[in-house]
Design an enzyme around this catalytic site. Structure first.
Site, mmCIF file in Angstrom:
data_model
loop_
_atom_site.group_PDB
_atom_site.id
_atom_site.type_symbol
_atom_site.label_atom_id
_atom_site.label_comp_id
_atom_site.label_asym_id
_atom_site.label_seq_id
_atom_site.Cartn_x
_atom_site.Cartn_y
_atom_site.Cartn_z
ATOM 1 N N VAL A 81 49.423 51.140 40.914
ATOM 2 C CA VAL A 81 49.121 50.149 39.888
ATOM 3 C C VAL A 81 47.715 50.397 39.362
ATOM 4 C CG1 VAL A 81 48.780 47.699 39.402
ATOM 5 C CG2 VAL A 81 50.634 48.411 40.926
ATOM 6 N N ALA A 126 42.387 50.115 40.616
ATOM 7 C CA ALA A 126 43.743 50.623 40.856
ATOM 8 C C ALA A 126 44.048 50.469 42.341
ATOM 9 C CB ALA A 126 43.867 52.081 40.435
ATOM 10 N N LYS A 127 45.306 50.623 42.676
ATOM 11 C CA LYS A 127 45.709 50.615 44.084
ATOM 12 C C LYS A 127 47.071 51.268 44.181
ATOM 13 C CE LYS A 127 43.959 49.118 48.011
ATOM 14 N NZ LYS A 127 42.528 49.234 48.359
ATOM 15 N N GLY A 128 47.339 51.831 45.339
ATOM 16 C CA GLY A 128 48.636 52.441 45.577
ATOM 17 C C GLY A 128 49.107 52.136 46.972
#
Length: 437
Positions: A81, A126-128
């Site tokens: 994201v 962001a992040k995953g």
């Protein structure tokens, strides 16, 4: 429509906001939206920009088929994201954990945007994540999982688009696999595609310890503000992973007595002080923290309510709740984890004397040194550990005082003051850039 989204995304041109169930169904995402609401109540922000900041810019969900060691194929679900690309490339960790879902990842990406804004870094959030149990995977399975995930998100990552870093369940080796996979695709070594990688591949000396060190810098500064002497104080740390273990070590070195520590397998307590160096050696030998011989075992549920000067939640989000907030017995709550305190708990804590160092400030050391690593990789000019630590301390203390000064001058909580600084920076940049087309 959720309460959070109805407030953050108001009616536009008379048309009500349409709820997005993939995000709204997550309590962690609703929590992040409620925090954004709290900023909108004290800061004048254009409603259109507020609506844009209430949802991620881009989200991708991928299926990751992996041939397991026993020959069968298992399909995992992965997420990436990107909350904002306004300030620069998006930046954020990649976590491997069974509870990972899209809403959680979206919330973490939003918090990362505010964190980068507070630290004045040229990144968006962001992040995953991949929904899996990393401890149940062999090294080979984890490598195949990582490389296939990288292949699936290749279209949205890049050193000027989106830069990953380690998080819960991932480490330097995972970042090395991502770097190698990306480099093979573009045809040249590209160390700046990830941060938190091995020093031998362009990693920054001190990156692994950066989050825990940043937490400690904030704690020491809060003690100065409250006239607390470190050698007369105690600490309780929830989580003994990368962040919690470093925070314990750094606090111990500064004279703070660590009286209780816990992780997912159990907690221990010693009112006379835990021998932190011995505990680190104990865990490094592969032994469980709960089996450390020089402390008494306690229930994990009792860890957060253990009397102390400084409480450091350094594990998962949403651990301080309305149910236990009134029973915290600390003077300083240093949020080393992301989102450890729910809005309901905040309402309780705001009526107490507890000094909160909010997560978006407290644990910002990790992304700050990730920025240092990214800059060094682009320039191909590496810093010494002393340079890294000195610059980290300078930026952390500057951000701490900006937040503290704003909280005092406007009679805000530390959390709202910190969020306001991050949100306002991004809102101003969006305002200046305008809306395309």
């Amino acid at each position: 429509m959720s309460v959070a989204m109805s407030a953050v995304a108001p009616e536009l041109n008379g048309h009500p906001h349409t709820p997005v169930p993939v995000y709204d169904n997550s309590p962690t995402f609703r929590m992040a939206c409620r925090q954004l609401e709290s900023v909108a109540e004290v800061v004048e922000i254009d409603k259109g920009i507020l609506s844009r900041m209430g949802l991620p810019k881009r989200s991708i969900v991928v299926s990751i088929p992996v041939k397991m060691d026993d020959g069968h194929t298992e399909v995992f679900t992965g997420y990436r994201v990107q909350h904002s690309l306004t300030s620069g490339p998006s930046k954020g960790g990649l976590r491997y954990h069974p509870s990972v879902d899209l809403g959680e990842v979206a919330a973490l990406a939003m918090w990362m945007s505010w964190k980068c804004g507070i630290m004045n870094l040229p990144f968006g959030g962001a992040k995953g994540g991949i929904s899996c149990d990393p401890e149940a995977l062999s090294r080979t399975e984890k490598e195949h999982l990582t490389r296939r995930f990288t292949e699936e998100v290749l279209c949205i990552i890049g050193p000027r688009q989106d830069v990953m870093a380690p998080d819960l369940g991932t480490d330097e080796q995972v970042m090395a696999w991502i770097m190698d996979t990306y480099s093979m695709k573009v045809g040249y070594a590209c160390p700046e595609i990830v941060t938190g990688k091995p020093v031998e591949l362009g990693g920054c000396i001190g990156r692994r310890e950066a989050t825990g060190r940043g937490v400690t810098y904030c704690i020491m500064e809060a003690m100065k503000e409250l006239n607390i002497r470190p050698e007369e104080s105690t600490a309780v740390v929830q989580g003994f992973g990368n962040v919690g273990s470093v925070a314990c070590q750094e606090l111990h070195q500064r004279g703070v007595k660590v009286v209780a520590v816990g992780d997912r397998y159990g907690s221990i307590r010693n009112p006379r002080g835990i021998d932190v160096p011995a505990l680190l050696l104990h865990c490094a030998a592969g032994k469980l923290l709960r089996d450390f011989p020089n402390a008494d075992p306690i229930d994990n549920a009792d860890l957060l309510t253990t009397p102390c000067t400084v409480l450091v939640p350094a594990a998962l989000e949403r651990v301080v709740t309305a149910a236990n907030a009134g029973r915290l017995r600390c003077r300083i709550l240093a949020e080393a984890a992301n989102g450890p305190t729910t809005p309901e708990a905040d309402a309780v804590l705001n009526e107490s004397e507890i000094f909160i160092i909010p997560d978006v400030l407290c644990n910002a050391g990790g992304v700050t040194v990730s920025y240092f690593e990214w800059v060094q990789d682009i320039q191909q000019f590496l810093w010494s550990e002393e340079q890294t630590n000195q610059k980290l301390q300078e930026l952390m203390l500057r951000a701490f005082h900006r937040v503290s000064d704003l909280a005092h001058s406007r009679d805000l909580t530390m959390r709202v003051a910190a969020l306001s600084l991050g949100v306002q920076k991004i809102a101003t940049e969006k305002q200046k850039r305008g809306l395309f087309p």
